[in-house]
Motif scaffolding. Structure first.
Motif, PDB file in Angstrom:
ATOM      1  N   ARG A 139     -34.854   5.803 -18.319  1.00  0.00           N
ATOM      2  CA  ARG A 139     -35.738   5.124 -17.357  1.00  0.00           C
ATOM      3  C   ARG A 139     -36.613   4.076 -18.054  1.00  0.00           C
ATOM      4  N   LEU A 142     -34.365   1.184 -18.841  1.00  0.00           N
ATOM      5  CA  LEU A 142     -34.040   0.439 -17.616  1.00  0.00           C
ATOM      6  C   LEU A 142     -35.208  -0.458 -17.224  1.00  0.00           C
ATOM      7  N   ARG A 150     -31.177  -4.708 -13.739  1.00  0.00           N
ATOM      8  CA  ARG A 150     -31.468  -3.326 -13.344  1.00  0.00           C
ATOM      9  C   ARG A 150     -30.793  -2.983 -12.015  1.00  0.00           C
ATOM     10  N   GLN A 151     -30.832  -3.907 -11.041  1.00  0.00           N
ATOM     11  CA  GLN A 151     -30.171  -3.670  -9.760  1.00  0.00           C
ATOM     12  C   GLN A 151     -28.674  -3.434  -9.958  1.00  0.00           C
ATOM     13  N   THR A 154     -28.013  -0.100 -11.903  1.00  0.00           N
ATOM     14  CA  THR A 154     -28.362   1.055 -11.077  1.00  0.00           C
ATOM     15  C   THR A 154     -27.321   1.297  -9.996  1.00  0.00           C
ATOM     16  N   TYR A 158     -25.529   4.566 -11.155  1.00  0.00           N
ATOM     17  CA  TYR A 158     -26.176   5.653 -10.415  1.00  0.00           C
ATOM     18  C   TYR A 158     -25.709   5.717  -8.966  1.00  0.00           C
TER      19      TYR A 158
END
Length: 196
Positions: A139, A142, A150-151, A154, A158
């Motif tokens: 985290r 990131l 990051r977008q 992620t 994720y």
């Protein structure tokens, strides 16, 4: 060769006595006979223990215990009930099985005590702590990426989206997503100290 006056089972000059004869000598306290018994049996006893116990150090201990027991109880060997080798190997098998059962009982006791006391076993605690620390580190790293990187990372890692799906969600060309992903992953790798 034996003469007719020699009793059956007496050692013949120049011939090595068999295991049964050696055990008879060990029963009388002859250390040299035990040395020879040890040489003959250490390998087979260890091999059997290793197959049953599976742990080398435990198998070595079992083999040592069995050979000490042979030294102490050689007088109990009865030729009429089987060969000397089978007598010793039966001892080795029983001792090995006892060791496995003892280890299993010990593990079961520890688990019972752990459940009763409400404690979490050490391995689970260690794993949980490690996972949390790694999560915090990820985290933090990131957070060091640009918003666009990051977008993309992620959503892909994720969210489980493919690169084309990420491009559709962010309404950007696929090439842009690939560039953001590449640059973002390089920065993550450097931040986390992962070697190439």
């Amino acid at each position: 060769m034996r003469t007719e006056r020699e009793p059956a089972g007496a050692p013949v000059p120049g011939e090595e006595p068999g295991l049964e004869e050696l055990l008879s000598q060990v029963a009388l306290g002859h250390e040299q006979a035990f040395d020879r018994v040890y040489d003959l049996l250490a390998g087979p006893v260890f091999g059997l223990a290793r197959r049953v116990v599976r742990d080398r150090a435990q198998a070595e201990e079992v083999a040592q215990e069995v050979l000490v027991e042979v030294w102490r109880t050689a007088s109990r060997y009865d030729r009429t009930r089987g060969s000397a080798l089978s007598w010793v190997m039966t001892m080795a098998h029983r001792r090995s099985v006892d060791r496995v059962r003892s280890a299993q009982a010990s593990t079961a006791r520890e688990e019972r005590v752990s459940r009763m006391s409400g404690e979490v076993p050490y391995d689970e605690v260690s794993e949980t702590v490690t996972t949390r620390l790694e999560g915090e580190r990820v985290r933090r790293c990131l957070g060091g990426l640009t918003d666009l990187q990051r977008q993309a990372v992620t959503l892909a890692y994720y969210g489980g989206y493919s690169y084309p799906e990420v491009a559709g969600l962010l309404r950007v060309p696929l090439g842009t997503v690939k560039t953001r992903m590449r640059d973002g992953l390089v920065r993550l790798r450097d931040c986390m100290g992962v070697e190439r």
